[in-house]
Design a protein around this motif. Sequence first.
Motif, mmCIF file in Angstrom:
data_model
loop_
_atom_site.group_PDB
_atom_site.id
_atom_site.type_symbol
_atom_site.label_atom_id
_atom_site.label_comp_id
_atom_site.label_asym_id
_atom_site.label_seq_id
_atom_site.Cartn_x
_atom_site.Cartn_y
_atom_site.Cartn_z
ATOM 1 N N GLU A 233 43.520 8.117 41.478
ATOM 2 C CA GLU A 233 42.830 6.577 41.710
ATOM 3 C C GLU A 233 42.014 6.507 40.553
ATOM 4 O O GLU A 233 42.016 5.428 39.788
ATOM 5 N N THR A 234 41.112 7.351 40.077
ATOM 6 C CA THR A 234 40.140 7.043 38.999
ATOM 7 C C THR A 234 40.630 7.756 37.764
ATOM 8 O O THR A 234 39.975 7.448 36.668
ATOM 9 N N LEU B 104 54.004 7.040 40.181
ATOM 10 C CA LEU B 104 53.392 5.987 40.801
ATOM 11 C C LEU B 104 51.957 5.797 40.584
ATOM 12 O O LEU B 104 51.146 6.066 41.324
ATOM 13 N N ARG B 105 51.814 5.437 39.222
ATOM 14 C CA ARG B 105 50.352 5.431 38.962
ATOM 15 C C ARG B 105 49.432 4.332 39.166
ATOM 16 O O ARG B 105 48.438 4.208 38.927
ATOM 17 N N GLN B 106 50.070 2.992 39.837
ATOM 18 C CA GLN B 106 49.309 2.227 40.073
ATOM 19 C C GLN B 106 48.100 2.381 40.955
ATOM 20 O O GLN B 106 48.217 3.275 41.994
ATOM 21 N N SER B 107 46.725 1.921 40.806
ATOM 22 C CA SER B 107 45.780 2.476 41.422
ATOM 23 C C SER B 107 45.769 2.069 42.905
ATOM 24 O O SER B 107 45.126 2.995 43.742
ATOM 25 N N GLU C 180 43.061 10.348 56.408
ATOM 26 C CA GLU C 180 43.011 9.749 55.118
ATOM 27 C C GLU C 180 44.449 10.059 54.444
ATOM 28 O O GLU C 180 45.031 11.049 54.620
ATOM 29 N N TYR C 181 44.953 9.052 53.771
ATOM 30 C CA TYR C 181 46.125 8.777 53.216
ATOM 31 C C TYR C 181 46.216 7.705 52.199
ATOM 32 O O TYR C 181 45.193 7.128 51.678
ATOM 33 N N THR C 182 47.130 7.916 51.175
ATOM 34 C CA THR C 182 47.319 6.926 50.016
ATOM 35 C C THR C 182 48.959 6.504 50.405
ATOM 36 O O THR C 182 49.548 6.833 51.184
ATOM 37 N N ILE C 183 49.002 5.361 49.558
ATOM 38 C CA ILE C 183 50.344 4.597 50.036
ATOM 39 C C ILE C 183 51.584 5.913 49.349
ATOM 40 O O ILE C 183 52.567 5.806 49.865
ATOM 41 N N VAL C 184 51.189 6.365 48.420
ATOM 42 C CA VAL C 184 52.138 7.525 47.933
ATOM 43 C C VAL C 184 52.505 8.540 48.997
ATOM 44 O O VAL C 184 53.564 8.740 49.287
#
Length: 231
Positions: free
Chosen positions: A74-75, A145-148, A165-169
Amino acid sequence: HPPELRMSSGSAMSLGVNAANQPLVAPAGIFLLVLTFLPFVYTLPYYVNMILQASTIVFLGSHLSIPGKQTNQETGEEEDKPALELMSRKDVMQFPIYGSCVLFGMYVLFKFYKDLANLLLGLYFTGLGVLALAGLLSPFLSPFLRQSWMNKLRSHDLPLLGKIEYTIVDLISIFMCSGVGYVYYTTHHWCTNNLFGVSFSIRGIEMLSLGSFMNGAILLSGLFFYDIFWV
């Protein structure tokens, strides 16, 4: 405090980093996939396949558990990997007892409610298998899939489970692995069973630590008598 469940963002994100920093990890993963699907075209002697798969799983899980740095997708900044969950002396001594209680409960359930037991166990292992397999897939998708917004860590509080906790990926990985879960649940095909078993093994070695050789000796001794009694 409610328990916290991180689907794959923390520990799985380190998989991609470790695979990049340790040149042998990616080839070992490919080799393990080849061994998994090889029986479709050629059948190795079972003892050869078993030794090769077991050795590769231990190699991968051990290397992925090595402390170090990981890149936050993310960062883009480097950060310390999350600490391994250490099993205490009390945990390893209670493990065979808990295992015995679970096994006896399953026996009673199968004895009186066989159809219900098959349904619950099928859903349970399918769900865990999809999550474990997605945890291995997610870090390999992140570089593509590098989009923040896709790697932004999100969290929700769910009843019984607590904080997740999770991400779209992570969600994309789960969606992709759900097909394997469907095939496993409906057919119990040996290949999907092996994929889930490999995923459980690698993730278990990667995320858990016995803490000391003494804890390992106590756990193995307890499981030795556990096997004698129940098997």
